[in-house]
Every structure is written in structure tokens, then in C-alpha cells.
Design a protein around this motif. Structure first.
Motif, PDB file in Angstrom:
ATOM      1  N   UNK A  21       0.954  -1.394   0.047  1.00 52.51           N
ATOM      2  CA  UNK A  21      -0.028  -0.058   0.047  1.00 52.51           C
ATOM      3  C   UNK A  21       0.868   1.329   0.124  1.00 52.51           C
ATOM      4  N   UNK A  22       1.819   1.146   0.891  1.00 55.31           N
ATOM      5  CA  UNK A  22       2.800   2.380   0.826  1.00 55.31           C
ATOM      6  C   UNK A  22       3.483   2.720  -0.623  1.00 55.31           C
ATOM      7  N   UNK A  23       3.896   1.719  -1.160  1.00 57.19           N
ATOM      8  CA  UNK A  23       4.403   1.637  -2.537  1.00 57.19           C
ATOM      9  C   UNK A  23       3.522   2.105  -3.565  1.00 57.19           C
ATOM     10  N   UNK A  24       2.406   1.625  -3.420  1.00 57.05           N
ATOM     11  CA  UNK A  24       1.176   2.025  -4.268  1.00 57.05           C
ATOM     12  C   UNK A  24       0.870   3.642  -4.370  1.00 57.05           C
ATOM     13  N   UNK A  25       1.208   4.121  -3.135  1.00 61.43           N
ATOM     14  CA  UNK A  25       0.801   5.478  -2.802  1.00 61.43           C
ATOM     15  C   UNK A  25       2.042   6.373  -2.540  1.00 61.43           C
ATOM     16  N   UNK A  26       3.198   5.977  -3.342  1.00 61.05           N
ATOM     17  CA  UNK A  26       4.433   6.760  -3.303  1.00 61.05           C
ATOM     18  C   UNK A  26       4.728   7.318  -1.685  1.00 61.05           C
ATOM     19  N   UNK A  27       4.472   6.442  -0.868  1.00 62.80           N
ATOM     20  CA  UNK A  27       5.028   6.720   0.575  1.00 62.80           C
ATOM     21  C   UNK A  27       6.228   5.905   0.870  1.00 62.80           C
ATOM     22  N   UNK A  28       7.049   6.618   1.649  1.00 63.20           N
ATOM     23  CA  UNK A  28       8.407   6.132   2.177  1.00 63.20           C
ATOM     24  C   UNK A  28       8.260   5.720   3.709  1.00 63.20           C
ATOM     25  N   UNK A  29       7.071   6.008   4.176  1.00 63.20           N
ATOM     26  CA  UNK A  29       7.173   5.440   5.813  1.00 63.20           C
ATOM     27  C   UNK A  29       5.813   5.243   6.314  1.00 63.20           C
ATOM     28  N   UNK A  30       5.702   4.195   6.829  1.00 63.56           N
ATOM     29  CA  UNK A  30       4.288   3.704   7.579  1.00 63.56           C
ATOM     30  C   UNK A  30       4.444   4.227   8.928  1.00 63.56           C
ATOM     31  N   UNK A  31       3.547   5.121   9.493  1.00 65.97           N
ATOM     32  CA  UNK A  31       3.461   5.504  10.913  1.00 65.97           C
ATOM     33  C   UNK A  31       2.481   4.937  11.444  1.00 65.97           C
ATOM     34  N   UNK A  32       1.428   4.155  11.150  1.00 72.79           N
ATOM     35  CA  UNK A  32       0.378   3.599  11.927  1.00 72.79           C
ATOM     36  C   UNK A  32      -0.279   2.591  11.119  1.00 72.79           C
ATOM     37  N   UNK A  33      -0.561   1.473  11.864  1.00 71.42           N
ATOM     38  CA  UNK A  33      -1.241   0.394  11.315  1.00 71.42           C
ATOM     39  C   UNK A  33      -2.624  -0.037  12.521  1.00 71.42           C
ATOM     40  N   UNK A  34      -3.810   0.060  11.805  1.00 74.51           N
ATOM     41  CA  UNK A  34      -4.648  -0.368  12.783  1.00 74.51           C
ATOM     42  C   UNK A  34      -5.420  -1.682  12.285  1.00 74.51           C
ATOM     43  N   UNK A  35      -5.501  -2.583  12.877  1.00 75.24           N
ATOM     44  CA  UNK A  35      -6.242  -3.766  12.495  1.00 75.24           C
ATOM     45  C   UNK A  35      -7.284  -4.146  13.855  1.00 75.24           C
ATOM     46  N   UNK A  36      -8.299  -4.959  13.151  1.00 74.50           N
ATOM     47  CA  UNK A  36      -9.428  -5.525  14.175  1.00 74.50           C
ATOM     48  C   UNK A  36      -9.150  -6.970  14.118  1.00 74.50           C
ATOM     49  N   UNK A  37      -9.012  -7.486  15.358  1.00 66.92           N
ATOM     50  CA  UNK A  37      -8.979  -9.030  15.613  1.00 66.92           C
ATOM     51  C   UNK A  37     -10.121  -9.277  16.424  1.00 66.92           C
ATOM     52  N   UNK A  38     -10.797 -10.392  15.699  1.00 64.90           N
ATOM     53  CA  UNK A  38     -11.839 -11.276  16.213  1.00 64.90           C
ATOM     54  C   UNK A  38     -11.648 -12.128  17.365  1.00 64.90           C
ATOM     55  N   UNK A  39     -12.492 -12.381  18.339  1.00 64.64           N
ATOM     56  CA  UNK A  39     -12.283 -13.331  19.359  1.00 64.64           C
ATOM     57  C   UNK A  39     -11.969 -14.545  18.884  1.00 64.64           C
ATOM     58  N   UNK A  40     -12.639 -15.176  17.772  1.00 62.52           N
ATOM     59  CA  UNK A  40     -12.237 -16.244  17.187  1.00 62.52           C
ATOM     60  C   UNK A  40     -11.375 -16.554  16.056  1.00 62.52           C
ATOM     61  N   UNK A  41     -10.655 -15.615  15.931  1.00 68.98           N
ATOM     62  CA  UNK A  41      -9.454 -15.365  14.966  1.00 68.98           C
ATOM     63  C   UNK A  41      -8.386 -16.267  15.011  1.00 68.98           C
TER      64      UNK A  41
END
Length: 115
Positions: A17-37
Motif C-alpha cells: 500500500x505504501x509503495x502504491x501510494x508513493x509513501x516512504x514511511x508507515x506511521x500507523x497500522x490499525x487492525x481489528x482482531x476477532x475473538x475467534x480469529x
């Protein structure tokens, strides 16, 4: 520990995603994790902190949002949100339920920086 392979795949997805958006730095990643994941959030955090050290995510912050289990009962028709790992309807004690949410792990948000 399958959390290591999950984090490796997550970081690869973030970097794409960073490469596709010409970004050189990832500052935050938000994920959702289910109880049964099948994913243990504490182990996932440790794996993320270990594997992010190389590449554009080396300073990234991981935020893990908890997704409760949501089931629909075919017996009484109720939809219930549960914190525990149980597929029994709390209204009628039926096992005839369908899981609507809570089995997934999803990338919800990604913050990137460009120069």
C-alpha cells in the motif's frame, strides 16, 4: 507461533500500500482482531515490534482493536454480541447459531508519509 507469519504478511500488505501510494514511511497500522480469529493480540504486538525494524514500518505504531463475537440464533432469531469464545445463544441456550463477526483479522487503517 503463527503470529510471526501473520505479521510478516501484514507488513508486506502495508508495504505494498505504501509503495502504491508513493509513501516512504508507515506511521500507523490499525487492525481489528476477532475473538475467534485464532490470533493472540499480545503475541501479535510482540511479533510486530520485532519484524517492523526493517523497512518503511520501522517506526510504525500498531493499534489492535478487539472484535467481539457476534452470533445469530436460528432457534429464537436473536443477534448477540459475546466477549467469550462461545457459540451458544445466551437467550435460549441453542447451539443452532451462525457466526456473523469475530473470526476475522482485518487491516482497518494505515497511515503513511511521503517526502
Amino acid at each position: 507461533m503463527h503470529e510471526y507469519s501473520i505479521v510478516t504478511a501484514l507488513l508486506e500488505q502495508c508495504e505494498q500500500h505504501a509503495k502504491a501510494n508513493n509513501a516512504n514511511k508507515i506511521t500507523k497500522v490499525v487492525i481489528k482482531v476477532g475473538v475467534l480469529s485464532g490470533v493472540e493480540p499480545a503475541l501479535l504486538q510482540t511479533a510486530f515490534d520485532t519484524f517492523k525494524l526493517e523497512g518503511p514500518a520501522h517506526e510504525a505504531q500498531l493499534t489492535i482493536k478487539h472484535q467481539p463475537l457476534v452470533i445469530e440464533c436460528a432457534q429464537c432469531g436473536s443477534i448477540n454480541q459475546l466477549e467469550e469464545r462461545s457459540v451458544v445463544c445466551p437467550n435460549c441456550n441453542s447451539f443452532n447459531t451462525k457466526i456473523l463477526e469475530g473470526e476475522e483479522m482485518l487491516l482497518m487503517q494505515l497511515e503513511l508519509e511521503t517526502d
